[in-house]
Motif scaffolding. Structure first.
Motif, PDB file in Angstrom:
ATOM      1  N   ALA A 153       0.293 -43.903  -4.095  1.00 22.78           N
ATOM      2  CA  ALA A 153       1.719 -44.193  -3.907  1.00 22.78           C
ATOM      3  C   ALA A 153       2.541 -43.355  -4.880  1.00 22.78           C
ATOM      4  O   ALA A 153       2.117 -43.127  -6.010  1.00 22.78           O
ATOM      5  CB  ALA A 153       1.952 -45.671  -4.159  1.00 22.78           C
ATOM      6  N   ASP A 154       3.673 -42.875  -4.401  1.00 24.68           N
ATOM      7  CA  ASP A 154       4.558 -42.092  -5.258  1.00 24.68           C
ATOM      8  C   ASP A 154       5.469 -43.069  -6.014  1.00 24.68           C
ATOM      9  O   ASP A 154       6.378 -43.643  -5.428  1.00 24.68           O
ATOM     10  CB  ASP A 154       5.371 -41.115  -4.406  1.00 24.68           C
ATOM     11  N   LEU A 155       5.195 -43.226  -7.276  1.00 21.32           N
ATOM     12  CA  LEU A 155       5.986 -44.160  -8.075  1.00 21.32           C
ATOM     13  C   LEU A 155       6.951 -43.429  -9.001  1.00 21.32           C
ATOM     14  O   LEU A 155       7.349 -43.955 -10.038  1.00 21.32           O
ATOM     15  CB  LEU A 155       5.066 -45.096  -8.863  1.00 21.32           C
ATOM     16  N   SER A 156       7.309 -42.194  -8.598  1.00 20.43           N
ATOM     17  CA  SER A 156       8.233 -41.424  -9.449  1.00 20.43           C
ATOM     18  C   SER A 156       9.616 -42.086  -9.485  1.00 20.43           C
ATOM     19  O   SER A 156      10.311 -42.004 -10.503  1.00 20.43           O
ATOM     20  CB  SER A 156       8.339 -39.979  -8.961  1.00 20.43           C
ATOM     21  N   PRO A 175      11.805 -50.302  -6.523  1.00 21.71           N
ATOM     22  CA  PRO A 175      11.633 -49.682  -7.852  1.00 21.71           C
ATOM     23  C   PRO A 175      12.659 -50.151  -8.880  1.00 21.71           C
ATOM     24  O   PRO A 175      12.308 -50.421 -10.022  1.00 21.71           O
ATOM     25  CB  PRO A 175      11.796 -48.185  -7.568  1.00 21.71           C
ATOM     26  N   GLU A 176      13.924 -50.300  -8.443  1.00 20.44           N
ATOM     27  CA  GLU A 176      14.982 -50.704  -9.391  1.00 20.44           C
ATOM     28  C   GLU A 176      14.755 -52.131  -9.900  1.00 20.44           C
ATOM     29  O   GLU A 176      14.921 -52.405 -11.086  1.00 20.44           O
ATOM     30  CB  GLU A 176      16.366 -50.612  -8.728  1.00 20.44           C
ATOM     31  N   ALA A 181       4.143 -46.283 -14.790  1.00 19.40           N
ATOM     32  CA  ALA A 181       4.083 -45.855 -13.385  1.00 19.40           C
ATOM     33  C   ALA A 181       2.633 -45.602 -12.974  1.00 19.40           C
ATOM     34  O   ALA A 181       2.215 -45.964 -11.863  1.00 19.40           O
ATOM     35  CB  ALA A 181       4.929 -44.610 -13.181  1.00 19.40           C
ATOM     36  N   LEU A 182       1.866 -44.998 -13.885  1.00 23.53           N
ATOM     37  CA  LEU A 182       0.454 -44.711 -13.604  1.00 23.53           C
ATOM     38  C   LEU A 182      -0.333 -46.011 -13.420  1.00 23.53           C
ATOM     39  O   LEU A 182      -1.112 -46.153 -12.469  1.00 23.53           O
ATOM     40  CB  LEU A 182      -0.125 -43.907 -14.779  1.00 23.53           C
TER      41      LEU A 182
END
Lengths: 112, 144
Positions: free
Chosen positions: B7-10, B65-66, B30-31
């Protein structure tokens, strides 16, 4: 079913995480599940609580972490340090005192 | 076995940084959140869901994410120092500027010392030439 964390839960995530890590190394997801299991589903700590709490405890020297690869999966494992053990003892004492006080207040009739 | 897509958690890491979480902490959170997501996906697949459905459900369970970043900000020790001590920062930063402003040209001169030396030599040479011309002019035009 586990409910979201009410405001009086302050300090409880740290206490539970330290207690679960006392004795064996664990990673985040494992801890999320272990908290639910250990509290009989009464307390469910979300990801947004567990990981920052682990980082904060590590910053305070209560935990140590290392990235480990197990069965093709890489995870960050946490272990308790000597300082963490002292912190756990302090938090457990505080909790026992508060729990005893609240239980006494709930069990006794009003003084009014 | 090919690696599963992660998953892109940027967006989550960026949201953490915007809220003042120190960049190394934000990256590690995030990792770890991506590792966590992989664990949830594996569990859902083991429970009989397809990989796609499991990933969608795991992401939905994790939340926006927010919102997730907001809940991660309860621990001030994870923030950069100027977010932890905004009053100190409000005093230290203007002070740093007051010190840095006069030091800036000096530091720039040291950084470009070769250029400054060349210009100094040119100015010195032109000064010598001008002085010589004035001296010659004084000698030639003087009545005595």
């Amino acid at each position: 079913m586990a409910r979201s964390n009410p405001p009086f839960m302050s300090g409880v995530p740290e206490l539970l995480l330290l207690k679960l890590l006392d004795g064996r190394e664990m990673y985040g997801y494992e801890l999320v599940k272990a908290v639910r299991a250990a509290t009989g589903e009464a307390i469910a700590l979300g990801e947004g609580v567990v990981y920052p709490a682990l980082h904060a405890l590590e910053r305070g020297g209560a935990l140590r972490s290392r990235r480990r690869s197990v069965a093709g999966r890489t995870r960050v494992y946490y272990t308790l340090t000597a300082r963490g053990r002292r912190r756990l003892a302090g938090l457990a004492d505080d909790w026992q005192r508060i729990q005893g006080g609240v239980a006494a207040a709930l069990g006794e009739p009003s003084h009014v | 076995m090919p690696d599963k897509p992660r998953a892109d958690l940027s967006a989550f890491a960026s949201a953490l940084r915007r809220r003042g979480i120190a960049p190394p902490v934000a990256d590690r959170l995030a990792l770890e959140m991506a590792d966590h997501l992989d664990d949830v996906v594996d569990e859902l697949i083991a429970a009989g869901e397809s990989e796609r459905a499991a990933r969608d459900r795991a992401l939905a369970r994790l939340g926006e994410p927010e919102t997730l970043a907001a809940s991660c900000c309860a621990y001030s020790e994870l923030k950069v120092w100027w977010k932890r001590y905004p009053r100190v920062a409000a005093f230290v930063y203007p002070l740093m500027y007051v010190v840095a402003l006069p030091a800036a040209p000096v530091l720039a001169g040291i950084a470009h010392r070769a250029l400054v030396a060349r210009w100094t030599a040119c100015l010195f040479a032109s000064g010598v030439v001008t002085s010589t011309l004035f001296w010659l002019l004084t000698v030639v035009v003087s009545p005595g």
